[in-house]
Write a protein that holds these residues in place. Structure first.
Motif, mmCIF file in Angstrom:
data_model
loop_
_atom_site.group_PDB
_atom_site.id
_atom_site.type_symbol
_atom_site.label_atom_id
_atom_site.label_comp_id
_atom_site.label_asym_id
_atom_site.label_seq_id
_atom_site.Cartn_x
_atom_site.Cartn_y
_atom_site.Cartn_z
ATOM 1 N N VAL A 9 29.463 16.570 92.355
ATOM 2 C CA VAL A 9 28.856 17.612 93.199
ATOM 3 C C VAL A 9 29.208 19.002 92.679
ATOM 4 O O VAL A 9 28.354 19.901 92.650
ATOM 5 C CB VAL A 9 29.306 17.434 94.664
ATOM 6 C CG1 VAL A 9 28.846 18.625 95.510
ATOM 7 C CG2 VAL A 9 28.740 16.141 95.233
ATOM 8 N N LYS A 10 30.452 19.193 92.259
ATOM 9 C CA LYS A 10 30.819 20.498 91.698
ATOM 10 C C LYS A 10 30.009 20.824 90.451
ATOM 11 O O LYS A 10 29.627 21.981 90.230
ATOM 12 C CB LYS A 10 32.319 20.555 91.394
ATOM 13 C CG LYS A 10 33.174 20.691 92.641
ATOM 14 C CD LYS A 10 34.568 21.203 92.332
ATOM 15 C CE LYS A 10 35.383 20.207 91.574
ATOM 16 N NZ LYS A 10 36.786 20.657 91.385
ATOM 17 N N SER A 11 29.728 19.810 89.642
ATOM 18 C CA SER A 11 28.913 20.068 88.440
ATOM 19 C C SER A 11 27.478 20.423 88.817
ATOM 20 O O SER A 11 26.819 21.202 88.117
ATOM 21 C CB SER A 11 28.947 18.861 87.505
ATOM 22 O OG SER A 11 28.196 17.777 88.005
ATOM 23 N N MET A 12 26.972 19.863 89.914
ATOM 24 C CA MET A 12 25.644 20.249 90.406
ATOM 25 C C MET A 12 25.648 21.695 90.882
ATOM 26 O O MET A 12 24.730 22.477 90.576
ATOM 27 C CB MET A 12 25.230 19.335 91.566
ATOM 28 C CG MET A 12 25.100 17.881 91.217
ATOM 29 S SD MET A 12 24.945 16.865 92.721
ATOM 30 C CE MET A 12 25.429 15.258 92.100
ATOM 31 N N GLU A 13 26.670 22.054 91.641
ATOM 32 C CA GLU A 13 26.793 23.442 92.110
ATOM 33 C C GLU A 13 26.938 24.391 90.930
ATOM 34 O O GLU A 13 26.377 25.501 90.934
ATOM 35 C CB GLU A 13 27.988 23.563 93.057
ATOM 36 C CG GLU A 13 27.814 22.775 94.355
ATOM 37 C CD GLU A 13 29.081 22.738 95.193
ATOM 38 O OE1 GLU A 13 30.151 23.161 94.692
ATOM 39 O OE2 GLU A 13 29.001 22.281 96.348
ATOM 40 N N ALA A 14 27.687 23.958 89.922
ATOM 41 C CA ALA A 14 27.853 24.780 88.726
ATOM 42 C C ALA A 14 26.531 24.936 87.983
ATOM 43 O O ALA A 14 26.225 26.016 87.455
ATOM 44 C CB ALA A 14 28.900 24.143 87.806
ATOM 45 N N ALA A 15 25.733 23.870 87.935
ATOM 46 C CA ALA A 15 24.420 23.945 87.285
ATOM 47 C C ALA A 15 23.540 24.971 87.992
ATOM 48 O O ALA A 15 22.851 25.765 87.339
ATOM 49 C CB ALA A 15 23.755 22.573 87.278
ATOM 50 N N LYS A 16 23.573 24.962 89.313
ATOM 51 C CA LYS A 16 22.810 25.958 90.069
ATOM 52 C C LYS A 16 23.291 27.368 89.733
ATOM 53 O O LYS A 16 22.476 28.278 89.500
ATOM 54 C CB LYS A 16 22.970 25.699 91.563
ATOM 55 C CG LYS A 16 22.341 24.422 92.060
ATOM 56 C CD LYS A 16 20.852 24.576 92.285
ATOM 57 C CE LYS A 16 20.557 25.402 93.524
ATOM 58 N NZ LYS A 16 19.109 25.453 93.822
ATOM 59 N N LYS A 17 24.585 27.551 89.691
ATOM 60 C CA LYS A 17 25.172 28.865 89.421
ATOM 61 C C LYS A 17 24.841 29.345 88.012
ATOM 62 O O LYS A 17 24.630 30.547 87.775
ATOM 63 C CB LYS A 17 26.687 28.811 89.627
ATOM 64 C CG LYS A 17 27.399 30.149 89.543
ATOM 65 C CD LYS A 17 28.874 30.000 89.870
ATOM 66 C CE LYS A 17 29.100 29.764 91.343
ATOM 67 N NZ LYS A 17 28.857 30.974 92.169
ATOM 68 N N ALA A 18 24.777 28.400 87.059
ATOM 69 C CA ALA A 18 24.513 28.743 85.661
ATOM 70 C C ALA A 18 23.019 28.707 85.320
ATOM 71 O O ALA A 18 22.649 28.856 84.158
ATOM 72 C CB ALA A 18 25.271 27.785 84.741
ATOM 73 N N ASN A 19 22.178 28.490 86.334
ATOM 74 C CA ASN A 19 20.716 28.437 86.148
ATOM 75 C C ASN A 19 20.283 27.339 85.183
ATOM 76 O O ASN A 19 19.372 27.520 84.372
ATOM 77 C CB ASN A 19 20.183 29.799 85.673
ATOM 78 C CG ASN A 19 20.368 30.893 86.710
ATOM 79 O OD1 ASN A 19 20.066 30.691 87.887
ATOM 80 N ND2 ASN A 19 20.899 32.031 86.284
ATOM 81 N N VAL A 20 20.963 26.197 85.277
ATOM 82 C CA VAL A 20 20.566 25.016 84.524
ATOM 83 C C VAL A 20 19.838 24.103 85.511
ATOM 84 O O VAL A 20 20.460 23.459 86.351
ATOM 85 C CB VAL A 20 21.786 24.286 83.914
ATOM 86 C CG1 VAL A 20 21.336 23.098 83.085
ATOM 87 C CG2 VAL A 20 22.619 25.241 83.076
ATOM 88 N N ASN A 21 18.524 24.038 85.410
ATOM 89 C CA ASN A 21 17.742 23.390 86.458
ATOM 90 C C ASN A 21 17.596 21.881 86.298
ATOM 91 O O ASN A 21 17.363 21.172 87.285
ATOM 92 C CB ASN A 21 16.342 24.013 86.527
ATOM 93 C CG ASN A 21 16.370 25.449 86.984
ATOM 94 O OD1 ASN A 21 17.146 25.803 87.872
ATOM 95 N ND2 ASN A 21 15.546 26.287 86.372
ATOM 96 N N ARG A 22 17.725 21.382 85.072
ATOM 97 C CA ARG A 22 17.516 19.939 84.834
ATOM 98 C C ARG A 22 18.853 19.224 84.879
ATOM 99 O O ARG A 22 19.828 19.635 84.215
ATOM 100 C CB ARG A 22 16.850 19.737 83.469
ATOM 101 C CG ARG A 22 16.451 18.287 83.183
ATOM 102 C CD ARG A 22 15.199 17.908 83.922
ATOM 103 N NE ARG A 22 14.661 16.622 83.437
ATOM 104 C CZ ARG A 22 14.844 15.472 84.083
ATOM 105 N NH1 ARG A 22 15.536 15.418 85.195
ATOM 106 N NH2 ARG A 22 14.294 14.364 83.601
ATOM 107 N N TYR A 23 18.909 18.135 85.652
ATOM 108 C CA TYR A 23 20.179 17.434 85.859
ATOM 109 C C TYR A 23 19.913 15.933 85.937
ATOM 110 O O TYR A 23 19.087 15.475 86.735
ATOM 111 C CB TYR A 23 20.831 17.917 87.156
ATOM 112 C CG TYR A 23 22.245 17.447 87.375
ATOM 113 C CD1 TYR A 23 23.327 18.307 87.193
ATOM 114 C CD2 TYR A 23 22.511 16.154 87.802
ATOM 115 C CE1 TYR A 23 24.628 17.871 87.416
ATOM 116 C CE2 TYR A 23 23.800 15.709 88.010
ATOM 117 C CZ TYR A 23 24.851 16.580 87.817
ATOM 118 O OH TYR A 23 26.149 16.152 88.031
#
Length: 216
Positions: free
Chosen positions: A95-109
């Motif tokens: 979940v933290k990596s998902m939140e980090a992806a949002k923060k870093a504008n990385v949309n594909r997960y």
């Protein structure tokens, strides 16, 4: 060219995936893992890497993945740890990596989950209930957090050569799949935007991986 960061790259699937992506002209791979002592594998193969600890704050994880186009989460606490680490890594770390992806504008997960992660009746029988609980709730968060997600749900994982063939139409007909084929599925998922917003359940089968994923 898509820049892909593989979280948990020193795991069995992570290593295979990192090698496969490094051989693909359309992808630029960065391996992310916690233990710097394991860097030789990636240095020997000229694979870029970064040190990432999923117990760090979200902001620090975001720094590690900044600039990527895709996050692939293959990390896990492993079979030798207890339920506490399963909770910290497989659930909160994801979940933290998902939140980090949002923060870093990385949309594909893309996340590696497990077949039957939504089947609570099966969890008690499995003998690894905390693992399934963690996968279930990490998947639920991913579906709601606003990323272009794909959830990968293989059956029992095997340490043997891949066959290059799977089934997605009736995955419970077979009970297992080689890790090499799981990595190959992830590569095909990254090539096919039709997998965005999908859960891909599969086991070994009789259909070529590229065809099976292309027809999801």
């Amino acid at each position: 060219m898509k820049k892909v960061i593989v979280i948990g790259a020193t795991g069995k699937i992570g290593k295979i995936l990192s090698e496969k992506l490094s051989d693909e002209a359309d992808f630029e791979i960065k391996a992310a893992f916690r233990n710097e002592d394991k860097k030789d594998f990636f240095e020997d193969r000229n694979i870029e890497f970064t040190i990432l600890n999923l117990e760090d704050p979200v902001d620090k994880i975001a720094e590690a993945i900044e600039g990527a186009d895709v996050v692939v989460f293959t990390a896990g606490s492993g079979g030798s740890t207890g339920p506490d680490k399963t909770l910290v890594v497989d659930l909160d770390g994801a979940v933290k990596s998902m939140e980090a992806a949002k923060k870093a504008n990385v949309n594909r997960y893309v996340i590696v989950s497990a077949m039957k992660a939504d089947n609570r009746e099966m969890w008690d029988k499995s003998g690894i209930k905390p693992y399934y609980v963690a996968k279930h709730y990490a998947d639920r968060v991913l579906k709601d957090i606003g990323l272009d997600y794909t959830i990968i749900r293989p059956g029992r994982l095997l340490d043997e050569d891949g066959t290059g063939k799977i089934t997605t139409e009736n995955p419970e007909k077979n009970k297992s799949v080689p890790r090499e084929d799981v990595a190959a599925v992830i590569v095909e998922v990254l090539k096919n935007d039709n997998t965005i917003g999908k859960i891909v359940e599969f086991n070994q089968g009789d259909k070529e991986i590229s065809e099976a994923i292309g027809n999801i």
